[in-house]
Every structure is written in C-alpha cells, then in structure tokens.
Design an enzyme around this catalytic site. Structure first.
Site, PDB file in Angstrom:
ATOM      1  N   ASP A  29      -9.037   6.310   2.415  1.00  0.00           N
ATOM      2  CA  ASP A  29     -10.019   5.766   1.470  1.00  0.00           C
ATOM      3  C   ASP A  29      -9.456   5.671   0.058  1.00  0.00           C
ATOM      4  OD1 ASP A  29     -12.399   4.884   0.368  1.00  0.00           O
ATOM      5  OD2 ASP A  29     -13.275   6.884   0.237  1.00  0.00           O
TER       6      ASP A  29
ATOM      7  N   ASP B 240     -11.334  -1.209  -1.980  1.00  0.00           N
ATOM      8  CA  ASP B 240     -11.835  -0.004  -1.314  1.00  0.00           C
ATOM      9  C   ASP B 240     -11.562  -0.066   0.185  1.00  0.00           C
ATOM     10  OD1 ASP B 240     -13.171   2.220  -0.413  1.00  0.00           O
ATOM     11  OD2 ASP B 240     -15.080   1.734  -1.355  1.00  0.00           O
TER      12      ASP B 240
END
Length: 395
Positions: free
Chosen positions: A73, A281
């Site tokens: 992430d 992201d």
C-alpha cells in the site's frame, strides 16, 4: 488504501527521516541506525503477487521467522500484522505471528522517539507501552508498536534481512481483509513506512514495482525492488515531479485532465485544478474521480466505444474498440493508457471501467490503472516514473 489515522488519546510528534552518509538511516532525535544484516548498500529485492484486487508482499518477521503476507500500500505508512494474543482478529489461513515465540521482538515504550514517527498512529495514556490505532475505508487495526527482525527474498532466493524495523503488532483488526491477507505494509512517504526505514540503508528511499492486470493468475509473481538499482530508466520512461502537500504520506501529482481518444476532458470546468489533486494508491483497486469529472468522462467513454454497455454501467460484453485514454499531469507529462489499464476483465468475460465516482474534490489513481507499468517512486527526489511493461514476465 489511504488511511484515516486516529490518535486514541494523544497526538503524535513529527520526526523527519534523512539519509545519512554511507547509506545509513538516521532518524532525527533517534540514536539508532537501521542497516541490512548481511548485504552492502544495494537494492533489496522481493516479489509481489496478485490477491483478488490487491497485491501481496511476503515478509519474514521474527526469529524464528513467520511469513507474513501483507497488502502492498503506497497510500499509508505503517506495516502491521495480525498478532497474538488476538482480542479480535479476522480469519486468517496461515499461522498468526506470535511475538512470544520470537527472540527479536521488542515492544516500544512511550518514551521512545520511535513511538512517535510520522505516520505511526501512535498514542500513549496510562501505560508505558506505545499503542497505535490505524483506520482505513475498509477496516481498522489496533495494537502495540514494536521492533522486529524482518527479511525479504528475491525470486533468485537472495534474502536481505533487517533488524529493528518498527511495525504494528495488531491485536484488534477488522474489515474486508480476506483470509490470505495477514496485514498491510505501508510504502508511503512517512518516517515509519517500510521504505523510509530500510531504504536509506540500501541506497536510498526509493523503490519500483510492477503490478499485473486484474485477474492475473495468483501463482504469477512480479518484482519489487527497494533502494539503489530500483530506478526506472531507459526508452519510453515518463517521469513526473511529485507535489508536496500537507499530507506527508501520499504520492501526489497534479492531474489537469483526461483525454479519451483525441477529446480532452478537463479536470474541472470552474478553473485550474488544485496542486497535488491526484494520489497514487496501490492499496485501492479502482480509480476514484470527483463526481462531476467522472460524469463528463463516462459520457465520452460511452460515446467512443462502439458496443452497447450492460444496463446503466460502464461494463461491456462486446468490442471496446481501440479506446486510448491519456492522463495529463502538470509539467507536460502525459501517461497513455490502453484498455488493459482502463477496463478490468471480469470472470464472466465482460469488461468493466476501472474508475468510479466519489464525493470528493481530489482524485485517487488505483492499482488497476497502474497495471503493466513499471513504476519507480523516489522519495528523496520527489519523482515518480512510469515505463510500459508486461508485468507478468518480470517476476
């Protein structure tokens, strides 16, 4: 997976990380040097695997090691894993990490500056143990901050290990995580992120990775490289300057608009877009666009695709044509996208648009739209580079 960090009872202080001479990591106010246990300052290499709509990195944690499969992430900082004893843990297929069985596990005290690294979500009250709380749109984790020995292994079998890595030992975890996802590893810009901690000791706070298209065989791995040698270079590379915003975690760019074929759809019809309005992201699968922009973009997509959509969606059973979209970033940086990045092939054979509408003024570029690009992030120089690549062939 951009988090909402919630401080349980106290605010955390900000500590900046800097690269010291010789490649070591120096944390301001912290007399601590984190270095690889068995290598010279060169890139640490690992692999990355698709897991439903996320991507997994395998990290060996502890002594003896427990293999943790963590969601990769770039939208958050903290690395955390489900940890015994579990007050509340979601179902996990593989063994849950047990700190009582590791000789290298050390909890952090509230007096330790490491407890208060930027992005940790740390809080202290009524106890000397450094607690943390981290919230995501799809779940949350709570536990204690600690240090531990960790290692990553390349496809060739080369292992790079690090001692004293700060991470979250999660005793209370919930959300939409599946049984193969044992935690989450943050690669954001904050001081507590995995790349910020180990990067300088292997040649720099930089990394590159290559994400496979949606529904790639989960047995196929791709590459992750951290530090010196991870730079994305060569013909066809597009490099953009990242924007510094008040968010010390995110990789932000300024998105000026999106072209569908030769038709330019501006980001806003009411004036120039704000600087740093688009976040990269990897922890969020779809691309999220402001409602007004999405509406204009979707209308143009429907107009240019020859097939009829399924019901009132942007999913198609038929031919998508030669649809090409381009993301236009500030500085004249134009990222050309094919249908591999803009449409996911679903199990029923249909193709669905990888973007969706949200009630927000900023955009988020999700992992589906970054598929089949070798992407290099450089925190020290604040750049991101893209190179079109078949990511299924470079594991």
């Amino acid at each position: 997976m951009a988090p909402t960090i919630f401080l349980l009872l106290a605010l955390f202080s900000i500590v900046e990380s800097t690269a010291g001479e010789g490649g070591g990591l120096k944390l301001e106010l912290i007399r601590h040097r984190l270095s690889p246990d068995n290598v010279s300052p060169m890139a640490a290499k690992s692999q990355i695997w698709p897991e439903t709509s996320q991507f997994i990195v395998k990290i060996a944690v502890g002594t003896p090691p427990t293999e943790v499969h963590a969601i990769f992430d770039t939208g958050s900082d903290l690395f955390w894993a489900q940890c015994r004893p579990c007050v509340k843990c979601y179902r996990q297929t593989n063994p849950i990490y047990d700190p009582s069985k590791s000789s290298t596990f050390r909890t952090l005290s509230c007096k330790s500056p490491q407890c208060h690294l930027t992005g940790s979500g740390a809080a202290c009250s009524g106890t000397d143990t450094c607690k943390y709380g981290y919230g995501y749109g799809s779940g949350s984790t709570q536990g204690e901050l600690a240090t531990e020995k960790m290692a990553v292994t390349s496809r060739s079998g080369a292992t790079t290990s690090f001692s004293g890595v700060v991470f979250g030992c999660g005793h209370n975890n919930s959300g939409t995580f599946n049984a193969n996802e044992m935690g989450l590893i943050g690669f954001g810009r904050g001081a507590v992120s995995f790349v910020s901690q180990i990067g300088p000791s292997v040649g720099g706070r930089k990394f590159s990775l290559c994400l496979m298209p949606y529904n790639t065989d989960p047995r196929i791995s791709s590459s992750l490289s951290i530090g010196s040698g991870s730079e994305v270079k060569g013909p066809g590379v597009i490099t953009a300057q990242l924007v510094r915003t008040s968010d010390q975690t995110s990789y932000s760019l300024t998105l000026k608009g999106i072209s569908v074929g030769k038709t330019f759809v501006p980001y806003s019809t009411s004036g120039p877009p704000a600087k740093g309005n688009a976040i990269l992201d990897t922890g969020t699968p779809p691309t999220l666009l402001p409602k007004e922009l999405y509406g204009r973009l979707a209308a143009e997509v429907r107009r240019q695709i020859p097939s009829k959509p399924i019901d009132d969606t942007l999913c198609y059973k038929g031919n998508l044509g030669n649809l090409v979209m381009t993301l236009h970033f500030d500085g004249g940086v134009n990222l050309r996208l094919s249908t591999i990045q803009t449409f996911n092939k679903m199990p029923d054979g249909s193709f669905c648009f990888t973007a969706m509408s949200v009630d927000d003024k900023d955009a988020l570029i999700g992992n589906s739209m970054m598929a089949n690009f070798l992407v290099g992030y450089d925190i020290d120089n604040m750049t991101v580079s893209f190179k079109p690549t078949d990511c299924t062939k470079i594991g």
